[in-house]
Design an enzyme around this catalytic site. Structure first.
Site, PDB file in Angstrom:
ATOM      1  N   GLY A 213      41.639   2.937  33.075  1.00  0.00           N
ATOM      2  CA  GLY A 213      41.007   2.182  34.075  1.00  0.00           C
ATOM      3  C   GLY A 213      40.177   2.998  35.111  1.00  0.00           C
ATOM      4  CB  THR A 214      40.312   6.570  36.530  1.00  0.00           C
ATOM      5  OG1 THR A 214      41.742   6.157  37.015  1.00  0.00           O
ATOM      6  CG2 THR A 214      39.600   7.121  37.573  1.00  0.00           C
TER       7      THR A 214
ATOM      8  CG  ASN B  78      47.077  -1.525  42.748  1.00  0.00           C
ATOM      9  OD1 ASN B  78      45.907  -2.028  43.013  1.00  0.00           O
ATOM     10  ND2 ASN B  78      47.344  -0.274  42.982  1.00  0.00           N
TER      11      ASN B  78
ATOM     12  CD  GLN C 159      48.599  -3.039  37.821  1.00  0.00           C
ATOM     13  OE1 GLN C 159      49.624  -3.731  37.360  1.00  0.00           O
ATOM     14  NE2 GLN C 159      48.767  -1.649  37.972  1.00  0.00           N
TER      15      GLN C 159
ATOM     16  CB  SER D 144      44.344   0.903  32.076  1.00  0.00           C
ATOM     17  OG  SER D 144      45.003   2.049  31.871  1.00  0.00           O
ATOM     18  CB  ALA D 145      46.095   0.940  26.336  1.00  0.00           C
ATOM     19  CG  HIS D 146      49.044   3.436  31.077  1.00  0.00           C
ATOM     20  ND1 HIS D 146      49.841   3.678  32.228  1.00  0.00           N
ATOM     21  CD2 HIS D 146      47.562   3.445  31.641  1.00  0.00           C
ATOM     22  CE1 HIS D 146      49.192   3.844  33.343  1.00  0.00           C
ATOM     23  NE2 HIS D 146      47.778   3.663  32.959  1.00  0.00           N
TER      24      HIS D 146
ATOM     25  CB  THR E 206      35.834  13.051  18.375  1.00  0.00           C
ATOM     26  OG1 THR E 206      34.821  14.120  18.012  1.00  0.00           O
ATOM     27  CG2 THR E 206      36.876  12.748  17.106  1.00  0.00           C
TER      28      THR E 206
ATOM     29  CB  CYS F 242      47.691   5.371  42.610  1.00  0.00           C
ATOM     30  SG  CYS F 242      47.722   4.855  40.958  1.00  0.00           S
TER      31      CYS F 242
HETATM   32  N1  PLP Z   1      42.943   0.048  38.715  1.00  0.00           N
HETATM   33  C1  PLP Z   1      44.395  -0.465  38.734  1.00  0.00           C
HETATM   34  C2  PLP Z   1      44.448  -1.682  39.572  1.00  0.00           C
HETATM   35  C3  PLP Z   1      45.428   0.223  38.719  1.00  0.00           C
HETATM   36  O1  PLP Z   1      46.462  -0.069  38.691  1.00  0.00           O
HETATM   37  C4  PLP Z   1      45.226   1.574  37.842  1.00  0.00           C
HETATM   38  C5  PLP Z   1      46.276   2.308  37.885  1.00  0.00           C
HETATM   39  O2  PLP Z   1      47.676   2.233  38.323  1.00  0.00           O
HETATM   40  C6  PLP Z   1      43.740   1.973  37.773  1.00  0.00           C
HETATM   41  C7  PLP Z   1      42.844   1.254  38.060  1.00  0.00           C
HETATM   42  C8  PLP Z   1      43.815   3.318  37.084  1.00  0.00           C
HETATM   43  O3  PLP Z   1      44.053   3.101  35.667  1.00  0.00           O
HETATM   44  P1  PLP Z   1      44.249   4.701  34.799  1.00  0.00           P
HETATM   45  O4  PLP Z   1      45.511   5.094  35.301  1.00  0.00           O
HETATM   46  O5  PLP Z   1      44.234   3.927  33.430  1.00  0.00           O
HETATM   47  O6  PLP Z   1      42.999   5.400  34.898  1.00  0.00           O
END
Ligand code: PLP
Length: 392
Positions: free
Chosen positions: A71-72, A149, A177, A197-199, A235, A323
């Site tokens: 996500g970042t 989030n 989210q 974001s996959a996780h 890669t 975070c």
């Molecule tokens: N954006 C939102 C709304 C999130 O909740 C998060 C992670 O909690 C992110 C971005 C960042 O994602 P990542 O941890 O995959 O970089």
């Protein structure tokens, strides 16, 4: 003691299907997708299949999907695409965006861009009217997340996207989210870019994607061997990409069923907390809310202490968002919806999944009530408050 995991907005456990899909690519199918032999071609095929799986869930073309590290990176890349070739201009994001967006814009503010944060209302909703009010003739970029989030509020991104499209302004949504929880259709909503974001949806950590619509020329941030059509060199993390593709398919297929179940647990918890724990407050809209999100403040209780006490009885939840746990300042999201510093610091977030059970909810309620009672008894301010209330 089995742990009760109530922090699915921080991360999810991987789905069995995603793990099964990944395993061959960690061992026998280890080829580099750029390799000009069968082993490499099979890895490449794995990547392309994942791209199709993800595109199907968003109703877009596989070419619209660029794999990233999460996500970042996707959020940063969306901004970078919008400001490329510009030295100045007006950039907007909501006041409740994730730091992956807000801090990128703060960085650009130092470089001379005009950056503003769009306020939300007391329910945690960013209204289209507020967005319209904040636009300037030189607005380049608007980012409003699909769902928050911390408080799980679902934003009116379709209306906001339409406002931006009419004015030729880049519109990005952070769907980290929301993806896998609410339906997102790129053919119906005029989104220019979307992050996931996959996780957060049953895939592995450290992998994600950016959806980029056909009329947008994406700009890379990493330069090198030209992978991902030159948009993201390095890669490819084949096994994780394959796992993400499978997790996307599985989570979107079971989205409706899971949401109904999660919502029944969520509403049961909220109702019992509101009825049985005095001075509790739900943060964010009750109705425009992700099916799995509970964020509540408990007056005269420190959220951090409550999280620690619940941890001692095997319950994993968070104070604010994962975070923000490194920061001392109160949550920017909770202060944006008008909470005092004290109330913001008394919040905890519990985020559920379809794996949680009613027994787990009852166990959590029992310990929540107990822990709050103990923490309040130890708090002189609460004792004073009760004393004066009794005398009145
Ligand atoms: N954006 C939102 C709304 C999130 O909740 C998060 C992670 O909690 C992110 C971005 C960042 O994602 P990542 O941890 O995959 O970089």
């Amino acid at each position: 003691m089995n742990e009760i995991y109530l922090d699915h907005a921080a991360t999810t456990n991987m789905s069995k299907e995603a793990l099964q899909a990944m395993l061959p690519y960690l061992f026998e199918e280890f080829g580099n997708p750029s390799g000009k032999y069968s082993l490499g071609r099979r890895a490449q095929k794995g990547l392309e299949q994942a791209r199709v799986q993800i595109a199907d869930t968003l109703n877009c073309q596989p070419e619209n999907i660029i794999f990233t590290s999460g996500g970042t990176e996707s959020d940063n890349m969306a901004v970078n695409t919008a400001v490329h070739k510009k030295k100045s201009g007006h950039l907007l994001c909501s006041a409740i965006e994730h730091p992956a967006m807000k801090n990128m814009l703060r960085f650009l503010k130092e470089k001379g861009f005009d950056v503003e944060f769009i306020p939300c209302d007391e329910n945690g909703i960013v209204t289209p009217e507020e967005v319209k009010k904040m636009l300037k003739p030189d607005t380049i970029f608007v980012s409003v997340m699909a769902a928050n989030n911390e408080i799980g509020t679902i934003q009116p991104i379709r209306e906001i996207a339409m406002i931006c499209r009419e004015r030729n302004i880049y519109f990005h949504t952070d769907a980290v989210q929301a993806y896998g929880h609410i339906k997102l259709d790129a053919s119906e909503i005029p989104i220019d870019m979307l992050s996931a974001s996959a996780h957060k949806f049953g895939g592995p950590k450290g992998i994600g994607f950016l959806y980029v619509s056909n009329h947008i020329e994406c700009v890379p941030m990493l330069f090198g061997g030209g992978q991902e059509g030159g948009m993201r060199s390095g890669t490819e993390n084949v096994a994780s990409i394959v796992g993400m593709g499978k997790a996307a398919e599985v989570s979107c297929k079971s989205m409706e069923k899971n949401s109904i179940y999660e919502q029944s647990l969520r509403d049961y918890m909220i109702e019992r907390i509101e009825n049985e724990i005095p001075y509790a407050r739900l943060n964010g809209s009750k109705t425009r809310r992700l099916s799995n999100n509970i964020n509540m403040s408990f007056s005269y209780v420190e959220g951090k202490s409550l999280v620690s006490m619940l941890d001692m009885v095997g319950i994993c939840c968070s104070g604010g968002s994962a975070c923000s746990t490194h920061k001392k300042a109160p949550s920017e999201v909770l202060t944006a919806i008008g909470l005092s510093e004290q109330l913001a610091n008394s919040a905890i977030r519990m985020t559920l999944s379809a794996h949680n059970t009613m027994d787990e909810m009852n166990y959590t309620l029992y310990h929540l009530k107990n822990s709050i009672k103990i923490l309040r008894e130890r708090n002189p301010a609460y004792q004073r408050f009760i004393y004066y209330n009794r005398r009145r």
